[in-house]
Structure formats: C-alpha cells, structure tokens
Design a protein around this motif. Structure first.
Motif, PDB file in Angstrom:
ATOM      1  N   GLY A   1       0.967  -1.559   0.076  1.00 31.97           N
ATOM      2  CA  GLY A   1       0.080  -0.368   0.038  1.00 31.97           C
ATOM      3  C   GLY A   1       0.854   1.387  -0.211  1.00 31.97           C
ATOM      4  N   CYS A   2       1.958   1.554   0.704  1.00 31.26           N
ATOM      5  CA  CYS A   2       3.287   2.275   0.770  1.00 31.26           C
ATOM      6  C   CYS A   2       3.539   2.584  -0.901  1.00 31.26           C
ATOM      7  N   ALA A   3       3.724   1.047  -1.226  1.00 28.32           N
ATOM      8  CA  ALA A   3       4.168   1.605  -2.788  1.00 28.32           C
ATOM      9  C   ALA A   3       3.330   2.485  -3.248  1.00 28.32           C
ATOM     10  N   ALA A   4       1.679   2.350  -2.909  1.00 27.08           N
ATOM     11  CA  ALA A   4       1.213   2.509  -4.215  1.00 27.08           C
ATOM     12  C   ALA A   4       1.166   4.326  -4.292  1.00 27.08           C
TER      13      ALA A   4
ATOM     14  N   PRO B   1     -13.989   3.402   0.626  1.00 23.19           N
ATOM     15  CA  PRO B   1     -14.066   3.653  -0.645  1.00 23.19           C
ATOM     16  C   PRO B   1     -13.353   3.853  -1.535  1.00 23.19           C
ATOM     17  N   ALA B   2     -12.932   3.220  -2.750  1.00 24.63           N
ATOM     18  CA  ALA B   2     -11.339   2.814  -3.278  1.00 24.63           C
ATOM     19  C   ALA B   2     -11.786   4.661  -4.009  1.00 24.63           C
ATOM     20  N   ALA B   3     -10.805   5.816  -4.032  1.00 25.93           N
ATOM     21  CA  ALA B   3     -10.754   6.776  -4.301  1.00 25.93           C
ATOM     22  C   ALA B   3      -9.510   7.254  -4.922  1.00 25.93           C
ATOM     23  N   ALA B   4      -9.284   7.693  -6.420  1.00 26.62           N
ATOM     24  CA  ALA B   4      -7.781   8.139  -6.686  1.00 26.62           C
ATOM     25  C   ALA B   4      -7.172   7.999  -5.784  1.00 26.62           C
ATOM     26  N   GLY B   5      -5.819   8.067  -5.198  1.00 27.65           N
ATOM     27  CA  GLY B   5      -4.964   8.412  -4.905  1.00 27.65           C
ATOM     28  C   GLY B   5      -5.175   8.131  -3.051  1.00 27.65           C
ATOM     29  N   ALA B   6      -6.001   7.470  -3.037  1.00 28.91           N
ATOM     30  CA  ALA B   6      -6.425   6.595  -1.279  1.00 28.91           C
ATOM     31  C   ALA B   6      -5.954   5.519  -1.079  1.00 28.91           C
ATOM     32  N   LEU B   7      -6.485   5.231  -2.405  1.00 27.80           N
ATOM     33  CA  LEU B   7      -6.038   3.452  -1.845  1.00 27.80           C
ATOM     34  C   LEU B   7      -4.946   3.227  -3.027  1.00 27.80           C
ATOM     35  N   GLY B   8      -5.020   3.824  -3.363  1.00 24.89           N
ATOM     36  CA  GLY B   8      -3.777   3.269  -5.274  1.00 24.89           C
ATOM     37  C   GLY B   8      -4.740   2.756  -6.041  1.00 24.89           C
ATOM     38  N   THR B   9      -3.864   2.000  -6.891  1.00 23.29           N
ATOM     39  CA  THR B   9      -4.139   1.363  -8.237  1.00 23.29           C
ATOM     40  C   THR B   9      -5.390   0.569  -8.141  1.00 23.29           C
ATOM     41  N   ARG B  10      -6.027  -0.601  -8.887  1.00 23.28           N
ATOM     42  CA  ARG B  10      -5.999  -1.247  -9.267  1.00 23.28           C
ATOM     43  C   ARG B  10      -5.499  -2.953  -8.525  1.00 23.28           C
TER      44      ARG B  10
ATOM     45  N   ALA C   1      -5.439  -5.426  -5.338  1.00 19.14           N
ATOM     46  CA  ALA C   1      -5.618  -6.526  -5.679  1.00 19.14           C
ATOM     47  C   ALA C   1      -3.941  -7.000  -4.891  1.00 19.14           C
ATOM     48  N   GLU C   2      -2.830  -6.766  -5.624  1.00 21.28           N
ATOM     49  CA  GLU C   2      -1.874  -7.342  -4.256  1.00 21.28           C
ATOM     50  C   GLU C   2      -2.345  -7.251  -3.020  1.00 21.28           C
ATOM     51  N   ARG C   3      -2.566  -6.615  -2.669  1.00 25.94           N
ATOM     52  CA  ARG C   3      -2.499  -6.728  -0.547  1.00 25.94           C
ATOM     53  C   ARG C   3      -3.519  -6.894  -0.281  1.00 25.94           C
ATOM     54  N   ALA C   4      -4.674  -7.524  -1.051  1.00 27.45           N
ATOM     55  CA  ALA C   4      -5.942  -8.487  -0.697  1.00 27.45           C
ATOM     56  C   ALA C   4      -4.816 -10.099  -1.437  1.00 27.45           C
ATOM     57  N   LYS C   5      -3.958  -9.904  -2.276  1.00 31.07           N
ATOM     58  CA  LYS C   5      -3.127 -11.818  -2.518  1.00 31.07           C
ATOM     59  C   LYS C   5      -2.540 -11.641  -1.274  1.00 31.07           C
ATOM     60  N   LEU C   6      -1.609 -10.649  -0.825  1.00 32.72           N
ATOM     61  CA  LEU C   6      -1.153 -10.737   0.437  1.00 32.72           C
ATOM     62  C   LEU C   6      -1.549 -10.967   1.715  1.00 32.72           C
ATOM     63  N   ALA C   7      -2.824 -10.189   1.713  1.00 36.56           N
ATOM     64  CA  ALA C   7      -3.757 -10.931   3.277  1.00 36.56           C
ATOM     65  C   ALA C   7      -4.804 -12.086   3.104  1.00 36.56           C
ATOM     66  N   GLN C   8      -4.371 -12.605   2.317  1.00 37.77           N
ATOM     67  CA  GLN C   8      -5.070 -14.062   1.932  1.00 37.77           C
ATOM     68  C   GLN C   8      -3.842 -14.503   2.115  1.00 37.77           C
TER      69      GLN C   8
END
Length: 325
Positions: free
Chosen positions: A40-43, A67-76, A80-87
């Motif tokens: 997330g930090c990298a994004a 909610p996802a927002a430009a500049g707030a949660l980064g790119t999709r 997706a990468e964060r979700a993959k790592l969390a799982q």
C-alpha cells in the motif's frame, strides 16, 4: 404490566451458560502482513490506510472498508496485490492454528446496509416498526455468515490471538456477572475489532420479570458496557432468545436498535440448526459461547476450527455483523 404476558416469544432454546494457553507467533505471518502494508505504501498510501485495506480484504473485524478513490487506496492492481498478500497471511495463520482450510475472504461491506424487519413468527403483541427488529438472518445476497459469541465466561487469550491472526470478525454479547472479573479481556478483544453487544446483567429469563426488573437487566447492562468500553451497544440479544413486548420497548428506550438471534449454534464437535435443511444460507447468524473444556468437549480454538470447517467447506466467508446491521 408485569412482563409475564401470554404472548412471550421464544426465539431460541431454553437455558444455557463456560480457561489459558499461548504459542509463539509465526515470523512468516508477520512478514506477509508487513508486505501487505508495504504494498500500500508503494502505491502512495499511508501505512494506516494500507493496513486497514489489507484487513478489510481479509475479512478482519474492524472499521468498514473505505471506498476506493484515486490517490487514496492506490491503483486497482495495488489493491489486488494487498488482497493477495492478506489472504496469503491468512493461509499461514490457518496452518498455524490447525484449520482444515484457509477461511474465505469476505466481500467489501455494502455501501448501504440492508433493511431488516422482524422475522415472521417472532413478533410480539403490539408489534410495529418502531420496535427493534428481531431476526435470525440478514437479508443479503453476499455469501457471508456472521459469527457471534455470548455470555463471556471463558476468557482464553488464545482465542484473541487466533481470531486476530486469522482476521475472523465476531460480535461479543456480554453478560455482566460473567465478565466483571476481567473486563480487560474484552477490552483487548474490542481493540482488535470485536464489537460489544448487550446480553443483560445476570442472564435471567426476561419474560418472567417485571417491567422494572427487565429495565435493570437491559439498561443497567447498557450503562456498564458504556462505562467499561466507551460505547453504548446498538445490538442486544435476550438470554435464551426469549423476550416479550416489554423487552423490546425497554431495549429501544436505552439505545438498542436491533435484536439479532441466530440460525445455527456452533459447538466444538457439532452444529445445531434452526432450519430443517440443516444448511447455511446467505446472511445467517451463527451463535456460540465463550466456554471451554470445563463446559464442553473442547477449547475455544477447537470451536473455531470446527465451525470454520463447516463455513469454509460450504463456500461461505465470515463477515462483520455490524457492517450489515
């Protein structure tokens, strides 16, 4: 009115009522969680937003996902990468805690909570929309169920670690006479995302009490929970699932907005079902209790392993009840 009206509702079962281990954490689990945050930090996220996002993707109990927002949660792609790592972290935790399979990740909670009404057959005399709804299932198409734990007798620190590492949300409906010896245990649970609900002062059969006695049991517990945990609960579960008109009117008067009962009850070695099909359905509420080997055949971690096998095998994820109610 003495609270003993003929139309008292039995939404559950009659009479119910439940000690300490530790294990070292897995370095791999910590590394994966750090990697999720780092992604997330990298994004371009701050570390707090990244951690919240990773937990939300894994179904962690806690604040509703932002909610996802430009500049707030980064790119999709970053999400997706964060979700993959969390799982992946969850898979490591599942192996550590001896689960048969990795729990499924819950979807992002609905932006608008579903409208909940009292279940047919669970109405009280004088039922109307002003009373808190009594229900056993949340109306949703999401393939999620909700885990709830009652009373507060057994205070196993392994449960807190296990649920936190697995990112499994649950709601705790507390009875004061069982928790007053160690409020800090449940404050720890709350700090990890567990939401505290009201289960009365002394776990008495409410329809057998006078109006004033019911008020002391329900509103007195509201006062204690607010003092101990900083928040007045919105959700209330009557002991044994039994209530009457007085119960709901009193609960509403001291801040209760909903009365979730349950569709199934979990034990370390089996499930008990309300419906004849003995199956899970989207939005089902599952009941269990804070108990241990002194009361049943297994510990709290044993219980979690058992109920999560049922939930995961049937293709369901555990979601946070308060995100839907």
């Amino acid at each position: 009115m003495n609270g003993r009206e003929t139309g008292a509702v039995t939404g559950g079962r009659q009479r119910v009522r439940g000690r300490l281990r530790r294990r070292p954490g897995y370095a791999v689990l910590a590394a994966l969680l750090v990697a999720a945050a780092a992604s997330g930090c990298a994004a371009g996220d701050d570390s707090g937003a990244a951690a919240r996002s990773a937990k939300a993707q894994a179904g962690q109990a806690g604040p509703q996902a932002e909610p996802a927002a430009a500049g707030a949660l980064g790119t999709r792609a970053a999400q997706a990468e964060r979700a993959k790592l969390a799982q992946a972290a969850r898979a490591v935790a599942a192996k550590k805690w001896g689960l048969a399979a990795t729990p499924l990740a819950a979807p992002v909670p609905p932006a608008k909570k579903p409208h909940i009404t009292t279940r047919k057959g669970f109405e009280v005399s004088g039922q109307n929309d002003s009373l808190p709804p009594v229900f056993t299932r949340v109306p949703t198409k999401d393939k999620v169920v909700f885990l709830t734990m009652d009373d507060g007798d057994d205070k196993d620190p392994e449960l807190l670690k296990m649920m936190s590492e697995l990112n499994i949300p649950y709601s705790a409906f507390l009875t004061d006479y069982l928790v007053r010896d160690d409020y800090t245990y449940f404050a720890d649970a709350q700090s990890r995302g567990t939401v505290i609900g009201n289960h009365t002062l002394n776990h008495r059969y409410l329809p057998g009490l006078s109006h004033d006695e019911q008020k002391r049991e329900i509103c007195g517990q509201q006062d204690i929970l607010e003092k101990q945990f900083g928040k007045r609960p919105r959700l209330f579960r009557p002991p044994y699932g039994n209530y009457n008109t007085d119960t709901l009117k009193i609960a509403k008067s001291c801040g209760i907005t909903a009365v979730p009962l349950w569709e199934a009850e979990a034990f370390p070695d089996h499930m008990e079902w309300r419906e004849e099909d003995q199956d899970l359905h989207p939005g089902d509420i599952i009941l269990t209790h804070f108990r241990g080997k002194a009361d049943w055949k297994g510990s709290m971690p044993d219980l979690v392993r058992s109920v999560m096998k049922v939930i995961t095998d049937k293709g369901y994820a555990v979601a946070r009840l308060e995100d839907y109610v």
